[in-house]
Write a protein that holds these residues in place. Structure first.
Motif, PDB file in Angstrom:
ATOM      1  N   UNK A  43       0.825  -1.209   0.000  1.00 45.38           N
ATOM      2  CA  UNK A  43       0.000   0.000   0.000  1.00 45.38           C
ATOM      3  C   UNK A  43       0.862   1.264   0.000  1.00 45.38           C
ATOM      4  N   UNK A  44       2.108   1.117   0.437  1.00 44.40           N
ATOM      5  CA  UNK A  44       3.020   2.274   0.443  1.00 44.40           C
ATOM      6  C   UNK A  44       3.358   2.725  -0.970  1.00 44.40           C
ATOM      7  N   UNK A  45       3.046   1.879  -1.968  1.00 40.46           N
ATOM      8  CA  UNK A  45       3.329   2.228  -3.360  1.00 40.46           C
ATOM      9  C   UNK A  45       2.204   3.028  -4.010  1.00 40.46           C
ATOM     10  N   UNK A  46       1.071   3.111  -3.366  1.00 39.16           N
ATOM     11  CA  UNK A  46      -0.070   3.826  -3.938  1.00 39.16           C
ATOM     12  C   UNK A  46       0.289   5.296  -4.160  1.00 39.16           C
ATOM     13  N   UNK A  47       0.168   5.747  -5.391  1.00 38.78           N
ATOM     14  CA  UNK A  47       0.453   7.128  -5.734  1.00 38.78           C
ATOM     15  C   UNK A  47       1.920   7.457  -5.939  1.00 38.78           C
ATOM     16  N   UNK A  70      -0.471 -12.006  -5.853  1.00 40.95           N
ATOM     17  CA  UNK A  70      -1.527 -12.772  -6.548  1.00 40.95           C
ATOM     18  C   UNK A  70      -2.939 -12.335  -6.171  1.00 40.95           C
ATOM     19  N   UNK A  71      -3.135 -11.934  -4.920  1.00 36.76           N
ATOM     20  CA  UNK A  71      -4.458 -11.511  -4.474  1.00 36.76           C
ATOM     21  C   UNK A  71      -4.937 -10.262  -5.220  1.00 36.76           C
ATOM     22  N   UNK A  72      -3.980  -9.423  -5.636  1.00 39.12           N
ATOM     23  CA  UNK A  72      -4.358  -8.227  -6.381  1.00 39.12           C
ATOM     24  C   UNK A  72      -4.903  -8.564  -7.759  1.00 39.12           C
ATOM     25  N   UNK A  73      -4.594  -9.788  -8.227  1.00 36.82           N
ATOM     26  CA  UNK A  73      -5.080 -10.255  -9.529  1.00 36.82           C
ATOM     27  C   UNK A  73      -6.188 -11.285  -9.376  1.00 36.82           C
ATOM     28  N   UNK A  74      -6.723 -11.401  -8.175  1.00 39.31           N
ATOM     29  CA  UNK A  74      -7.791 -12.368  -7.886  1.00 39.31           C
ATOM     30  C   UNK A  74      -7.346 -13.803  -8.164  1.00 39.31           C
ATOM     31  N   UNK A 122      -7.378   3.723  -3.383  1.00 43.03           N
ATOM     32  CA  UNK A 122      -6.758   4.471  -2.297  1.00 43.03           C
ATOM     33  C   UNK A 122      -6.301   3.550  -1.168  1.00 43.03           C
ATOM     34  N   UNK A 123      -6.947   2.385  -1.055  1.00 48.63           N
ATOM     35  CA  UNK A 123      -6.591   1.443   0.001  1.00 48.63           C
ATOM     36  C   UNK A 123      -6.529   0.033  -0.571  1.00 48.63           C
ATOM     37  N   UNK A 124      -5.339  -0.558  -0.540  1.00 55.23           N
ATOM     38  CA  UNK A 124      -5.203  -1.921  -1.051  1.00 55.23           C
ATOM     39  C   UNK A 124      -5.972  -2.921  -0.203  1.00 55.23           C
ATOM     40  N   UNK A 125      -6.063  -2.667   1.091  1.00 56.36           N
ATOM     41  CA  UNK A 125      -6.803  -3.587   1.967  1.00 56.36           C
ATOM     42  C   UNK A 125      -8.273  -3.628   1.564  1.00 56.36           C
ATOM     43  N   UNK A 126      -8.847  -2.458   1.301  1.00 53.28           N
ATOM     44  CA  UNK A 126     -10.240  -2.411   0.835  1.00 53.28           C
ATOM     45  C   UNK A 126     -10.373  -3.085  -0.524  1.00 53.28           C
ATOM     46  N   UNK A 127      -9.366  -2.859  -1.377  1.00 51.97           N
ATOM     47  CA  UNK A 127      -9.374  -3.465  -2.713  1.00 51.97           C
ATOM     48  C   UNK A 127      -9.363  -4.992  -2.611  1.00 51.97           C
ATOM     49  N   UNK A 128      -8.471  -5.531  -1.751  1.00 52.06           N
ATOM     50  CA  UNK A 128      -8.366  -6.985  -1.589  1.00 52.06           C
ATOM     51  C   UNK A 128      -9.645  -7.554  -0.997  1.00 52.06           C
ATOM     52  N   UNK A 129     -10.245  -6.824  -0.085  1.00 48.97           N
ATOM     53  CA  UNK A 129     -11.521  -7.279   0.472  1.00 48.97           C
ATOM     54  C   UNK A 129     -12.567  -7.410  -0.632  1.00 48.97           C
ATOM     55  N   UNK A 130     -12.587  -6.430  -1.543  1.00 52.37           N
ATOM     56  CA  UNK A 130     -13.508  -6.500  -2.675  1.00 52.37           C
ATOM     57  C   UNK A 130     -13.199  -7.666  -3.601  1.00 52.37           C
ATOM     58  N   UNK A 131     -11.911  -7.906  -3.819  1.00 49.59           N
ATOM     59  CA  UNK A 131     -11.505  -9.042  -4.651  1.00 49.59           C
ATOM     60  C   UNK A 131     -11.972 -10.349  -4.014  1.00 49.59           C
ATOM     61  N   UNK A 132     -11.815 -10.453  -2.702  1.00 48.62           N
ATOM     62  CA  UNK A 132     -12.228 -11.664  -2.001  1.00 48.62           C
ATOM     63  C   UNK A 132     -13.743 -11.874  -2.071  1.00 48.62           C
ATOM     64  N   UNK A 133     -14.484 -10.790  -2.052  1.00 48.75           N
ATOM     65  CA  UNK A 133     -15.938 -10.896  -2.221  1.00 48.75           C
ATOM     66  C   UNK A 133     -16.251 -11.512  -3.580  1.00 48.75           C
ATOM     67  N   UNK A 134     -15.547 -11.029  -4.609  1.00 47.21           N
ATOM     68  CA  UNK A 134     -15.758 -11.575  -5.944  1.00 47.21           C
ATOM     69  C   UNK A 134     -15.387 -13.036  -6.044  1.00 47.21           C
ATOM     70  N   UNK A 135     -14.249 -13.404  -5.447  1.00 48.69           N
ATOM     71  CA  UNK A 135     -13.819 -14.797  -5.474  1.00 48.69           C
ATOM     72  C   UNK A 135     -14.781 -15.691  -4.710  1.00 48.69           C
ATOM     73  N   UNK A 136     -15.296 -15.182  -3.601  1.00 49.95           N
ATOM     74  CA  UNK A 136     -16.202 -15.994  -2.789  1.00 49.95           C
ATOM     75  C   UNK A 136     -17.528 -16.245  -3.490  1.00 49.95           C
TER      76      UNK A 136
END
Length: 282
Positions: A43-47, A70-74, A122-136
């Motif tokens: 997340x420190x790489x954002x921006x 890998x999680x960033x790519x689902x 803006x937040x990778x943690x929120x992004x990954x949570x969304x990815x996990x919702x999609x995978x689930x």
């Protein structure tokens, strides 16, 4: 009082989806939490204006951040295969097996650098949570397959009787000294009941399923259970029970009706709600 098949069929449900069917949020949060540290490092790489250089510095100091990529790519696997005009590479993310330059090339070509650098998130943690919702959401089919069994089990539990899950005929015979040879074709075929309920007077072998849509399997199931119903009638101390439901039966009603006419213990969800098991096992 005898039941009328057409009236009984009208009480079948189109769906049995529970509230937890759509997304298993506990699993989603657990998956995201497992890589929270690595995600926060990335997340420190954002921006970042110099994202390739900053990524290289991050990777040299915290190589464990690879685990989150890998999680960033689902993708759930730790290995990702990629190829282009420059060749093919099987990237590892559970350990640093490629060079930093190769990982930088991966991040660039997959679009992850662009995702991070241009504030698309803006937040990778929120992004990954969304990815996990999609995978689930892909797990709905598996959850749907167990919903009817879970529902039937809940009504069995309410009766307070001893019961077992996925029990084979041989195990039933050995445990309660019941001969089920007529069902197993003298032991030549293997059969397993979804549930077996034991009361002081009887042993009940229960099959259950739910069919939301029509198909050839419904007719095969109805014929098979009709045969079991007929073959088990003369087994002392044993009864066969079938619990089924679903709109799929509307187009396969004839075979179901044939089984309905020979199997006294044929129930649907409405029957369970009305206390069918309590009456049957009492």
């Amino acid at each position: 009082m005898s039941r009328i098949f057409s009236d009984w069929l009208k009480t079948f449900r189109n769906s049995i989806n529970s509230y937890s069917y759509y997304i298993d949020f506990k699993k989603v949060y657990r998956q995201a939490e497992n890589i929270k540290l690595e995600i926060n490092l990335l997340n420190s790489l954002v921006g970042s204006r110099e994202i390739e250089e900053d990524f290289e510095k991050l990777l040299r100091k915290y190589p464990e951040c690879l685990k989150a990529i890998p999680f960033l790519l689902a993708v759930r696997q730790n290995k990702i295969f990629c190829q282009d005009e420059k060749g093919a590479t099987s990237f590892r993310f559970d350990q640093e097996t490629q060079s930093i330059q190769q990982y930088k090339y991966f991040m660039k070509k997959t679009g992850l650098f662009d995702l991070l650098q241009n504030h698309i998130i803006s937040s990778l943690y929120d992004y990954v949570t969304g990815v996990e919702v999609g995978l689930d959401s892909n797990g709905r089919k598996n959850r749907g397959g167990h919903q009817m069994e879970d529902l039937v089990e809940s009504y069995i539990k309410k009766t307070g009787h001893e019961y077992y899950k996925e029990m084979e005929l041989k195990a039933i015979e050995e445990k309660w000294k019941i001969s089920l040879s007529s069902i197993s074709a003298d032991g030549t075929t293997t059969k397993r009941f979804d549930f077996v309920v034991k009361t002081p007077e009887k042993t009940f072998g229960i099959e259950t399923n739910f069919y939301a849509s029509a198909g050839s399997k419904l007719n095969e199931t109805a014929r098979s259970y009709k045969m079991i119903a007929q073959e088990s009638k003369n087994i002392e101390g044993f009864s066969f029970v079938w619990v089924t439901d679903g709109a799929g039966w509307f187009k396969a009603r004839h075979n179901l009706e044939e089984t309905f006419n020979v199997l006294e213990n044929l129930y649907n969800i409405k029957d369970m709600e009305d206390g069918a098991f309590k009456k049957l096992f009492s």
